[in-house]
Design a protein around this motif. Sequence first.
Motif, PDB file in Angstrom:
ATOM      1  N   MET A  12       0.822  -1.197   0.000  1.00 34.78           N
ATOM      2  CA  MET A  12       0.000   0.000   0.000  1.00 34.78           C
ATOM      3  C   MET A  12       0.864   1.260   0.000  1.00 34.78           C
ATOM      4  N   GLU A  13       2.109   1.119  -0.410  1.00 31.59           N
ATOM      5  CA  GLU A  13       2.994   2.271  -0.532  1.00 31.59           C
ATOM      6  C   GLU A  13       2.555   3.136  -1.713  1.00 31.59           C
ATOM      7  N   SER A  14       2.942   4.376  -1.705  1.00 30.65           N
ATOM      8  CA  SER A  14       2.659   5.271  -2.823  1.00 30.65           C
ATOM      9  C   SER A  14       3.265   4.707  -4.104  1.00 30.65           C
ATOM     10  N   SER A  15       2.561   4.817  -5.213  1.00 29.47           N
ATOM     11  CA  SER A  15       2.975   4.331  -6.536  1.00 29.47           C
ATOM     12  C   SER A  15       3.010   2.810  -6.622  1.00 29.47           C
ATOM     13  N   ASP A  16       2.284   2.126  -5.760  1.00 31.67           N
ATOM     14  CA  ASP A  16       2.182   0.667  -5.795  1.00 31.67           C
ATOM     15  C   ASP A  16       0.706   0.301  -5.702  1.00 31.67           C
ATOM     16  N   CYS A  17       0.425  -0.978  -5.700  1.00 31.18           N
ATOM     17  CA  CYS A  17      -0.940  -1.451  -5.502  1.00 31.18           C
ATOM     18  C   CYS A  17      -0.897  -2.808  -4.816  1.00 31.18           C
ATOM     19  N   MET A  18      -1.979  -3.132  -4.133  1.00 27.12           N
ATOM     20  CA  MET A  18      -2.132  -4.432  -3.490  1.00 27.12           C
ATOM     21  C   MET A  18      -3.190  -5.185  -4.285  1.00 27.12           C
ATOM     22  N   VAL A  19      -2.815  -6.331  -4.837  1.00 24.69           N
ATOM     23  CA  VAL A  19      -3.731  -7.137  -5.628  1.00 24.69           C
ATOM     24  C   VAL A  19      -3.999  -8.439  -4.884  1.00 24.69           C
ATOM     25  N   THR A  20      -5.281  -8.757  -4.723  1.00 21.28           N
ATOM     26  CA  THR A  20      -5.698 -10.008  -4.112  1.00 21.28           C
ATOM     27  C   THR A  20      -6.496 -10.790  -5.143  1.00 21.28           C
ATOM     28  N   VAL A  21      -6.150 -12.052  -5.334  1.00 20.62           N
ATOM     29  CA  VAL A  21      -6.850 -12.920  -6.278  1.00 20.62           C
ATOM     30  C   VAL A  21      -7.438 -14.087  -5.495  1.00 20.62           C
ATOM     31  N   THR A  51      -4.167  -8.755 -18.435  1.00 19.60           N
ATOM     32  CA  THR A  51      -3.163  -9.592 -17.786  1.00 19.60           C
ATOM     33  C   THR A  51      -3.735 -10.952 -17.423  1.00 19.60           C
ATOM     34  N   LEU A  52      -4.944 -10.965 -16.864  1.00 15.82           N
ATOM     35  CA  LEU A  52      -5.587 -12.242 -16.516  1.00 15.82           C
ATOM     36  C   LEU A  52      -5.885 -13.066 -17.771  1.00 15.82           C
ATOM     37  N   GLU A  53      -6.278 -12.389 -18.839  1.00 17.48           N
ATOM     38  CA  GLU A  53      -6.541 -13.082 -20.109  1.00 17.48           C
ATOM     39  C   GLU A  53      -5.268 -13.734 -20.633  1.00 17.48           C
ATOM     40  N   GLU A  54      -4.152 -13.017 -20.573  1.00 17.23           N
ATOM     41  CA  GLU A  54      -2.868 -13.557 -21.026  1.00 17.23           C
ATOM     42  C   GLU A  54      -2.453 -14.774 -20.203  1.00 17.23           C
ATOM     43  N   LEU A  55      -2.869 -14.816 -18.946  1.00 17.04           N
ATOM     44  CA  LEU A  55      -2.551 -15.947 -18.065  1.00 17.04           C
ATOM     45  C   LEU A  55      -3.602 -17.057 -18.163  1.00 17.04           C
ATOM     46  N   ALA A  56      -4.612 -16.860 -18.994  1.00 18.88           N
ATOM     47  CA  ALA A  56      -5.698 -17.827 -19.185  1.00 18.88           C
ATOM     48  C   ALA A  56      -6.486 -18.066 -17.901  1.00 18.88           C
ATOM     49  N   VAL A  57      -6.672 -17.000 -17.121  1.00 17.08           N
ATOM     50  CA  VAL A  57      -7.518 -17.067 -15.923  1.00 17.08           C
ATOM     51  C   VAL A  57      -8.937 -16.726 -16.366  1.00 17.08           C
ATOM     52  N   SER A  58      -9.866 -17.642 -16.153  1.00 16.51           N
ATOM     53  CA  SER A  58     -11.238 -17.405 -16.605  1.00 16.51           C
ATOM     54  C   SER A  58     -12.206 -17.143 -15.455  1.00 16.51           C
ATOM     55  N   ASP A  59     -11.905 -17.626 -14.267  1.00 19.43           N
ATOM     56  CA  ASP A  59     -12.772 -17.439 -13.106  1.00 19.43           C
ATOM     57  C   ASP A  59     -11.941 -16.976 -11.916  1.00 19.43           C
ATOM     58  N   ALA A  60     -12.204 -15.748 -11.480  1.00 18.40           N
ATOM     59  CA  ALA A  60     -11.475 -15.219 -10.326  1.00 18.40           C
ATOM     60  C   ALA A  60     -12.169 -13.972  -9.800  1.00 18.40           C
ATOM     61  N   GLU A  61     -12.016 -13.763  -8.500  1.00 16.40           N
ATOM     62  CA  GLU A  61     -12.415 -12.520  -7.865  1.00 16.40           C
ATOM     63  C   GLU A  61     -11.128 -11.775  -7.562  1.00 16.40           C
ATOM     64  N   VAL A  62     -11.033 -10.551  -8.068  1.00 16.71           N
ATOM     65  CA  VAL A  62      -9.806  -9.778  -7.940  1.00 16.71           C
ATOM     66  C   VAL A  62     -10.109  -8.463  -7.236  1.00 16.71           C
ATOM     67  N   SER A  63      -9.284  -8.153  -6.258  1.00 21.30           N
ATOM     68  CA  SER A  63      -9.385  -6.881  -5.555  1.00 21.30           C
ATOM     69  C   SER A  63      -8.095  -6.107  -5.822  1.00 21.30           C
ATOM     70  N   VAL A  64      -8.246  -4.850  -6.249  1.00 23.37           N
ATOM     71  CA  VAL A  64      -7.089  -3.999  -6.510  1.00 23.37           C
ATOM     72  C   VAL A  64      -7.221  -2.748  -5.653  1.00 23.37           C
ATOM     73  N   LEU A  65      -6.258  -2.562  -4.755  1.00 25.03           N
ATOM     74  CA  LEU A  65      -6.176  -1.350  -3.940  1.00 25.03           C
ATOM     75  C   LEU A  65      -4.987  -0.563  -4.477  1.00 25.03           C
ATOM     76  N   ASP A  66      -5.282   0.441  -5.280  1.00 28.94           N
ATOM     77  CA  ASP A  66      -4.250   1.161  -6.023  1.00 28.94           C
ATOM     78  C   ASP A  66      -3.878   2.476  -5.357  1.00 28.94           C
ATOM     79  N   ARG A  67      -2.578   2.762  -5.352  1.00 28.56           N
ATOM     80  CA  ARG A  67      -2.068   4.024  -4.814  1.00 28.56           C
ATOM     81  C   ARG A  67      -1.265   4.761  -5.880  1.00 28.56           C
ATOM     82  N   GLY A  68      -1.770   4.703  -7.133  1.00 27.73           N
ATOM     83  CA  GLY A  68      -1.116   5.423  -8.220  1.00 27.73           C
ATOM     84  C   GLY A  68      -0.052   4.630  -8.947  1.00 27.73           C
ATOM     85  N   ALA A  69      -0.216   3.315  -9.003  1.00 28.86           N
ATOM     86  CA  ALA A  69       0.772   2.463  -9.664  1.00 28.86           C
ATOM     87  C   ALA A  69       0.726   2.628 -11.183  1.00 28.86           C
ATOM     88  N   LEU A  70       1.879   2.526 -11.808  1.00 27.92           N
ATOM     89  CA  LEU A  70       1.970   2.499 -13.268  1.00 27.92           C
ATOM     90  C   LEU A  70       1.432   1.178 -13.787  1.00 27.92           C
TER      91      LEU A  70
END
Length: 100
Positions: A12-21, A51-70
């Motif tokens: 959760m630092e500035s310019s990062d994000c926390m991703v939960t799958v 990104t998930l499509e490239e990894l062939a993920v078809s079923d997932a719940e994703v949470s993104v807590l973004d703090r300005g990540a590129l």
Amino acid sequence: MEIKKTAMAGSMESSDCMVTVRPGIHGIQIDLQSDVKVMFGESILATVRQTLEELAVSDAEVSVLDRGALDCVIRARVQCAACRAAETSWDWTKEVVCLG
């Protein structure tokens, strides 16, 4: 890629994000919380979906807590969380290019 368990990547630092799958059953569901959602929310969602499509993920719940990540940071966090959740290794010969 089959998501088998809940996994996280990032911070959760500035310019990062926390991703939960998490395992999902009805396609890809994305919950986005971002300091820049008004301006960049659609772009962030597109990056996560691509990104998930490239990894062939078809079923997932994703949470993104973004703090300005590129985009390259978001891609890396999604890749890492998805691989951890699928209990598989990431192919480190693939390169993530960050153009700023």
